[in-house]
Motif scaffolding. Structure first.
Motif, PDB file in Angstrom:
ATOM      1  N   GLY A 135     -12.141   9.730   5.620  1.00 46.70           N
ATOM      2  CA  GLY A 135     -11.822   8.493   6.325  1.00 46.70           C
ATOM      3  C   GLY A 135     -11.365   7.407   5.377  1.00 46.70           C
ATOM      4  N   GLN A 136     -12.005   7.299   4.226  1.00 45.05           N
ATOM      5  CA  GLN A 136     -11.616   6.294   3.246  1.00 45.05           C
ATOM      6  C   GLN A 136     -10.217   6.572   2.694  1.00 45.05           C
ATOM      7  N   LEU A 137      -9.928   7.839   2.396  1.00 45.53           N
ATOM      8  CA  LEU A 137      -8.617   8.190   1.871  1.00 45.53           C
ATOM      9  C   LEU A 137      -7.517   7.945   2.901  1.00 45.53           C
ATOM     10  N   GLU A 138      -7.810   8.170   4.174  1.00 41.43           N
ATOM     11  CA  GLU A 138      -6.823   7.888   5.212  1.00 41.43           C
ATOM     12  C   GLU A 138      -6.550   6.392   5.319  1.00 41.43           C
ATOM     13  N   LEU A 139      -7.589   5.573   5.205  1.00 43.47           N
ATOM     14  CA  LEU A 139      -7.396   4.121   5.189  1.00 43.47           C
ATOM     15  C   LEU A 139      -6.584   3.691   3.973  1.00 43.47           C
ATOM     16  N   LEU A 140      -6.836   4.322   2.836  1.00 46.61           N
ATOM     17  CA  LEU A 140      -6.096   3.991   1.617  1.00 46.61           C
ATOM     18  C   LEU A 140      -4.612   4.323   1.787  1.00 46.61           C
ATOM     19  N   GLN A 141      -4.325   5.480   2.350  1.00 40.97           N
ATOM     20  CA  GLN A 141      -2.933   5.857   2.570  1.00 40.97           C
ATOM     21  C   GLN A 141      -2.251   4.885   3.535  1.00 40.97           C
ATOM     22  N   ASP A 142      -2.935   4.508   4.611  1.00 36.82           N
ATOM     23  CA  ASP A 142      -2.359   3.569   5.573  1.00 36.82           C
ATOM     24  C   ASP A 142      -2.090   2.209   4.930  1.00 36.82           C
ATOM     25  N   ALA A 143      -3.018   1.764   4.066  1.00 38.21           N
ATOM     26  CA  ALA A 143      -2.832   0.487   3.382  1.00 38.21           C
ATOM     27  C   ALA A 143      -1.633   0.545   2.444  1.00 38.21           C
ATOM     28  N   CYS A 144      -1.430   1.682   1.797  1.00 36.27           N
ATOM     29  CA  CYS A 144      -0.270   1.832   0.912  1.00 36.27           C
ATOM     30  C   CYS A 144       1.027   1.918   1.704  1.00 36.27           C
ATOM     31  N   ARG A 145       0.975   2.562   2.865  1.00 30.05           N
ATOM     32  CA  ARG A 145       2.177   2.644   3.704  1.00 30.05           C
ATOM     33  C   ARG A 145       2.618   1.271   4.210  1.00 30.05           C
ATOM     34  N   ALA A 146       1.665   0.340   4.276  1.00 29.79           N
ATOM     35  CA  ALA A 146       2.017  -1.005   4.743  1.00 29.79           C
ATOM     36  C   ALA A 146       2.876  -1.751   3.731  1.00 29.79           C
TER      37      ALA A 146
END
Length: 229
Positions: A135-146
């Motif tokens: 879950g943390q890694l998915e949030l990290l990826q989403d934050a980078c995609r922003a």
């Protein structure tokens, strides 16, 4: 599992972690693991873990399990896009593994496996599926995609994992030194978090396109070795 069998399994787990860390996951010898665990039969690893790979899997699972309560507690409070908080939530429980010998062995092993995290090809290892770390890694990826295009975002997260694991493995290898480290644990962890956050946020360079043909007036070599223009 009988008490003595459980004790044998734990001894093999700790011996395997120590030798995988010290000699490498491919170079550590099963016989040495068995001897360090105080066992006399090389088949002990097969009996308790199915195979040498099963022992490595159990070592990794133990480390992930140790960190899971802290990650699960932090996950609900993380806001999408809050890159510093997400980075800290990933880094801090991982860095806390530095506090114990078993944790330091785990960190030195994970650095050997950083390239197998499955970020670029979107195939997370089975050990991470369903965990708070996922879950943390998915949030990290989403934050980078922003802030980055997809390819850059995935590359940044892959490098994030590689740098985090390498840095912690390096510190883990040096901590048995009797001389205290230059940075105390909390300062080191905060600095590492700040550095990784900055690396994720840094704007990507503009794409560079190489010309398909040499520009005018470029000197080229003729088939006979002379220069032509």
């Amino acid at each position: 599992m009988p008490k003595d069998a459980s004790a044998t399994r734990d001894a093999l787990l700790h011996a395997g972690a120590h030798l995988f860390a010290a000699h490498g996951i491919d170079a550590a010898r099963t016989r040495d693991i068995v001897t360090l665990a105080g066992q006399g039969n090389d088949s002990a690893v097969t009996y308790h873990f199915g195979s040498r790979a099963g022992l490595l899997d159990a070592v990794l699972r133990a480390g992930i399990t140790r960190m899971e309560p802290a990650r699960a507690a932090a996950l609900p409070g993380l806001r999408p896009g809050d890159l510093p908080a997400i980075t800290a939530a990933i880094v801090e429980p991982t860095a806390d593994e530095l506090r114990t010998e078993h944790g330091r062995d785990f960190l030195r092993i994970t650095a050997q496996l950083a390239g197998r995290a499955g970020i670029r090809d979107r195939h997370l290892p089975p050990l991470l599926r369903g965990t708070a770390l996922q879950g943390q890694l998915e949030l990290l990826q989403d934050a980078c995609r922003a802030v980055h295009v997809e390819a850059i975002a995935l590359e940044r997260v892959s490098h994030f994992i590689a740098f985090l694991t390498a840095a912690l493995a390096d510190r883990a290898a040096r901590l048995p030194d009797p001389a205290p480290p230059a940075l105390a644990h909390d300062v080191y962890t905060a600095d590492l978090t700040a550095m990784l956050t900055a690396a994720l946020r840094t704007p990507a360079p503009a794409p560079t396109r190489l010309p398909k043909h040499p520009p005018p007036n470029t000197v080229k070599t003729s088939p006979r070795g002379g220069a032509v223009r």
